[in-house]
Write an enzyme that holds these catalytic residues in place. Structure first.
Site, PDB file in Angstrom:
ATOM      1  N   GLY A  78       0.820  -1.218   0.000  1.00  0.00           N
ATOM      2  CA  GLY A  78       0.000   0.000   0.000  1.00  0.00           C
ATOM      3  C   GLY A  78       0.849   1.261   0.000  1.00  0.00           C
ATOM      4  NE  ARG A 142      -2.404  -4.209  -0.974  1.00  0.00           N
ATOM      5  CZ  ARG A 142      -1.854  -3.714   0.128  1.00  0.00           C
ATOM      6  NH1 ARG A 142      -0.839  -4.325   0.704  1.00  0.00           N
ATOM      7  NH2 ARG A 142      -2.328  -2.601   0.657  1.00  0.00           N
ATOM      8  CG  ASP A 172       4.186  -6.916   8.624  1.00  0.00           C
ATOM      9  OD1 ASP A 172       3.654  -6.494   7.582  1.00  0.00           O
ATOM     10  OD2 ASP A 172       3.539  -7.466   9.529  1.00  0.00           O
ATOM     11  CG  ASP A 173       3.356 -10.102   5.089  1.00  0.00           C
ATOM     12  OD1 ASP A 173       3.843 -10.661   6.097  1.00  0.00           O
ATOM     13  OD2 ASP A 173       2.148 -10.165   4.793  1.00  0.00           O
ATOM     14  CE  LYS A 199       4.411  -0.048   2.583  1.00  0.00           C
ATOM     15  NZ  LYS A 199       3.488  -0.824   1.747  1.00  0.00           N
ATOM     16  CB  THR A 200       2.874   0.018   6.611  1.00  0.00           C
ATOM     17  OG1 THR A 200       1.454  -0.037   6.705  1.00  0.00           O
ATOM     18  CG2 THR A 200       3.487  -0.325   7.954  1.00  0.00           C
ATOM     19  CG  ASP A 202      -1.836  -0.395   8.160  1.00  0.00           C
ATOM     20  OD1 ASP A 202      -2.373   0.609   7.655  1.00  0.00           O
ATOM     21  OD2 ASP A 202      -2.119  -1.553   7.807  1.00  0.00           O
ATOM     22  CE  LYS A 239     -27.962  19.278  11.414  1.00  0.00           C
ATOM     23  NZ  LYS A 239     -28.832  19.971  10.501  1.00  0.00           N
ATOM     24  CG  MET A 247      -6.959   2.217   5.596  1.00  0.00           C
ATOM     25  SD  MET A 247      -6.092   2.838   4.172  1.00  0.00           S
ATOM     26  CE  MET A 247      -7.101   2.151   2.877  1.00  0.00           C
ATOM     27  N   GLY A 248      -6.136   0.993   8.612  1.00  0.00           N
ATOM     28  CA  GLY A 248      -5.216   0.266   9.485  1.00  0.00           C
ATOM     29  C   GLY A 248      -5.760  -1.141   9.535  1.00  0.00           C
ATOM     30  CD  GLU A 308      -8.926  -0.997   6.846  1.00  0.00           C
ATOM     31  OE1 GLU A 308      -7.913  -0.341   7.083  1.00  0.00           O
ATOM     32  OE2 GLU A 308      -9.113  -1.524   5.762  1.00  0.00           O
ATOM     33  CE1 TYR A 421      -7.259   2.261  -0.694  1.00  0.00           C
ATOM     34  CE2 TYR A 421      -9.479   2.548   0.159  1.00  0.00           C
ATOM     35  CZ  TYR A 421      -8.446   1.718  -0.234  1.00  0.00           C
ATOM     36  OH  TYR A 421      -8.589   0.352  -0.174  1.00  0.00           O
ATOM     37  N   GLY A 423      -5.443   9.639   2.958  1.00  0.00           N
ATOM     38  CA  GLY A 423      -4.189   9.989   3.645  1.00  0.00           C
ATOM     39  C   GLY A 423      -2.968   9.279   3.081  1.00  0.00           C
ATOM     40  NE  ARG A 424      -3.442   3.505   0.500  1.00  0.00           N
ATOM     41  CZ  ARG A 424      -3.639   2.301  -0.010  1.00  0.00           C
ATOM     42  NH1 ARG A 424      -3.544   1.247   0.774  1.00  0.00           N
ATOM     43  NH2 ARG A 424      -3.926   2.131  -1.269  1.00  0.00           N
TER      44      ARG A 424
HETATM   45  P1  FBP Z   1       0.451  -1.869   3.633  1.00  0.00           P
HETATM   46  O1  FBP Z   1       0.423  -2.720   4.856  1.00  0.00           O
HETATM   47  O2  FBP Z   1       0.854  -2.605   2.420  1.00  0.00           O
HETATM   48  O3  FBP Z   1       1.273  -0.641   3.839  1.00  0.00           O
HETATM   49  O4  FBP Z   1      -1.032  -1.347   3.345  1.00  0.00           O
HETATM   50  C1  FBP Z   1      -1.817  -0.860   4.366  1.00  0.00           C
HETATM   51  C2  FBP Z   1      -3.213  -0.472   3.935  1.00  0.00           C
HETATM   52  O5  FBP Z   1      -3.267   0.894   3.631  1.00  0.00           O
HETATM   53  C3  FBP Z   1      -4.211  -0.836   5.038  1.00  0.00           C
HETATM   54  O6  FBP Z   1      -4.329   0.188   5.971  1.00  0.00           O
HETATM   55  C4  FBP Z   1      -5.457  -1.127   4.249  1.00  0.00           C
HETATM   56  O7  FBP Z   1      -6.273  -2.049   4.918  1.00  0.00           O
HETATM   57  C5  FBP Z   1      -4.932  -1.715   2.986  1.00  0.00           C
HETATM   58  O8  FBP Z   1      -3.639  -1.192   2.797  1.00  0.00           O
HETATM   59  C6  FBP Z   1      -5.784  -1.429   1.791  1.00  0.00           C
HETATM   60  O9  FBP Z   1      -5.278  -2.118   0.696  1.00  0.00           O
HETATM   61  P2  FBP Z   1      -5.558  -1.776  -0.830  1.00  0.00           P
HETATM   62  O10 FBP Z   1      -4.714  -0.618  -1.190  1.00  0.00           O
HETATM   63  O11 FBP Z   1      -5.110  -2.994  -1.539  1.00  0.00           O
HETATM   64  O12 FBP Z   1      -7.002  -1.449  -0.950  1.00  0.00           O
END
Ligand code: FBP
Length: 554
Positions: A78, A142, A172-173, A199-200, A202, A239, A247-248, A308, A421, A423-424
């Site tokens: 991501g 991915r 991590d993966d 990177k991530t 999350d 109101k 996300m996360g 999430e 999305y 913020g990414r």
């Molecule tokens: P990474 O772990 O690869 O950095 O991705 C994190 C993430 O942004 C998660 O927060 C979210 O659940 C997922 O990617 C969404 O994946 P996609 O971009 O495939 O919709």
């Protein structure tokens, strides 16, 4: 490329780097290391890259000369703000080591390496992307780089381009796979080093040596800005209850960080839900009770933050999802033949009594999402489950029941949101711009020193950037064995929110106050120009963690 005024001004920002990376750099090696657990097994699996020392770069006095190097780079998984700056730092780093060095980017993630799709990243290309968000310079993907066949195919193009080092920017993966690749290339004498970068958004790739993964800072700041705006709107009209999913995929670091920044009325933390063995019903009741208490004070408005991945942390839901995954994997064709309007009843009939009861209690839309949306591995895609709508609806139903007994007197109107999305790919904050550039620059120094199987590491990042500590951490050091696809696999240990950690404790100590009193903070947008206390602040999580470490070391 058309650019906004901010983009044009931001292009000339010079990321701040640790002073040890400027000028002559010397390598300092520590003691041999061990993996976080399962030492014997991990050592057996990584005989060539296990036990290497932690590396720190310090100021040197003797200028060494290095031959030119061709380096490859891959963006994996991501998007996260700052990826372009890792590549810019890497480019500047290898050029400063030898001006004849060259950088090649593999297109759309690991697939680019396997399928031999690449481009040379020249100074001209790099300059277009300095301090920008996104991964669009080469794209990301991915695909998991985990088979020998992929490694061998990759080696063909690496050899063709005379590439002697590959940098994998991922979570991590991807870093686990980077280590497997490093081990393999070393074992066969391929002459290709492999270096990882954390990177991530999350925030779950962190440990003693990796303070944070890049992108977490910017993403949380973007979400906190918009949550703050919603809080102000909410406090103006008084109101609505806003249910905001963040996300996360799994860990709740983003939700926790945003809560620390904005002080919402409610924030659910998945790790706590699991530790307390809470049911969906417990979460609904917890929220409904706060809504009722606020209503009793005349406050029919509020903010709920939801991580999430929470659904999978509710032990009963986890069991339900597991049974659904297994059942639908075996009976997918039969299920697809059932008329849409009968699918829910079909599932209720097929599940075990315990799971059937839970499934039947779910609103129609969520029940459908649980059966329809599946990933290529046959699992329910939890990120597509609209937990924010599920909770808003279930809390509404609960409040209606409470109204009948007089336990609740008020109005309940909801708005739901999902921030992810947005913020990414934001333009990196100063923190991420500096941190990422330093990670890339450090990767270049690790390559020059002939290292492989290391993750680039930059620490002490709550101090001014000049004091940051750059170096490398052996990836095997972060590994343990985990059950994956029915077998034990060596993987980097994922970092979840620690319930005894200082950031969660700070939240927990304040949440009752934030629930009933309206204590909202409005962080406002990320600032790129201005005083350091406005532009250069790290996340609250990092600040609180470092304050505690400093206290403990006294
Ligand atoms: P990474 O772990 O690869 O950095 O991705 C994190 C993430 O942004 C998660 O927060 C979210 O659940 C997922 O990617 C969404 O994946 P996609 O971009 O495939 O919709």
């Amino acid at each position: 490329m058309n650019k906004s005024a901010l983009q044009r001004a931001r292009a000339s920002y010079m990321p701040k780097v640790p002073k040890t990376l400027k000028g002559i750099v010397k390598i300092q090696e520590g003691e041999p290391t061990q993996s976080v657990s399962d030492q014997e097994a991990i050592q057996k699996l990584f005989p060539n890259t296990y036990g290497m020392p932690i590396i720190t770069f310090v100021k040197g006095t003797e200028r060494k000369t290095y031959p030119p190097m061709n380096v490859g780079v891959i963006l994996s998984g991501g998007q996260a703000p700052g990826g372009h700056n890792v590549i810019a730092g890497l480019f500047d780093g290898i050029k400063s080591i030898n001006s004849q060095s060259r950088l090649f980017g593999f297109i759309l993630g690991p697939d680019g390496l396997i399928e031999h799709h690449y481009m040379e990243l020249t100074g001209e290309v790099i300059d277009e992307y300095r301090n920008t968000g996104g991964f669009d310079i080469i794209g990301s993907g991915r695909t998991k780089l985990e088979d020998k066949d992929q490694f061998d195919k990759g080696l063909v193009i690496l050899k063709q381009l005379n590439i002697s080092a590959l940098v994998i920017i991922g979570g991590d993966d991807s870093n686990t796979n980077a280590c497997v690749l490093a081990e393999y290339y070393k074992q066969i004498g391929a002459g290709v080093q492999v270096i990882g970068c954390p990177k991530t958004i999350d925030g779950d790739l962190k440990n003693e040596m990796i303070e944070t993964s890049f992108g977490f800072d910017t993403a949380c700041k973007v979400y906190s800005e918009v949550i703050g705006n919603i809080q102000r709107d909410c406090n103006s009209s008084r109101k609505y209850w806003h249910f905001i999913k963040l996300m996360g995929r799994s860990a709740s670091h983003i939700a926790l960080e945003c809560a620390l920044q904005v002080q919402p009325n409610i924030c659910i933390i998945s790790e706590e839900v699991e530790a307390k063995n809470q049911s969906l019903d417990d979460i609904v009741q917890y929220i409904a009770d706060i809504v009722a208490k606020r209503a009793a004070n005349g406050n029919n408005f509020g903010i709920v933050l939801i991580p999430e991945g929470v659904i999978e942390f509710i032990p009963a839901m986890k069991k339900l999802i597991a049974e659904l995954n297994e059942y639908l994997a075996k009976h997918d064709n039969e299920f697809k033949r059932i008329k849409r309007s009968h699918q829910r009843d079909y599932i209720i009939d097929k599940l075990s009594p315990e799971n059937s009861k839970i499934y039947a209690s779910l609103p129609e839309t969520v029940a459908r999402q649980l059966t329809l949306e599946r990933d290529p591995h046959g699992n329910v895609q939890v990120s597509l489950i609209e937990t924010e709508k599920l909770l808003a609806e279930m809390v509404g139903n609960r409040l209606a029941e409470m109204k009948k007994t007089g336990a609740y007197v008020g109005k309940f109107s909801t708005q739901t949101h999902f921030f992810g999305y947005e913020g990414r790919c934001a333009a990196p904050s100063n923190y991420d711009a500096d941190y990422c550039y330093s990670l890339g620059y450090t990767a270049a120094s690790l390559i020059a020193e002939g290292k492989t199987g290391y993750m680039s590491s930059v620490r002490n990042t709550t101090a001014p950037a000049s004091e940051w500590i750059a170096g490398g951490v052996p990836i095997t050091m972060m590994m343990n064995l985990e059950r994956r696809h029915g077998g034990l696999k060596p993987v980097i240990r994922k970092a979840y929110v620690k319930l005894d950690g200082a950031p969660f404790r700070t939240f927990a100590a304040n949440r009752d106050d934030w629930a009933l009193n309206t204590e909202y903070v409005y962080p406002g947008p990320i600032q790129y120009f201005g005083p350091t206390e406005v532009c250069d602040q790290p996340t609250k999580t990092l600040q609180i963690e470092h304050e505690e470490q400093a206290k403990n070391s006294k």
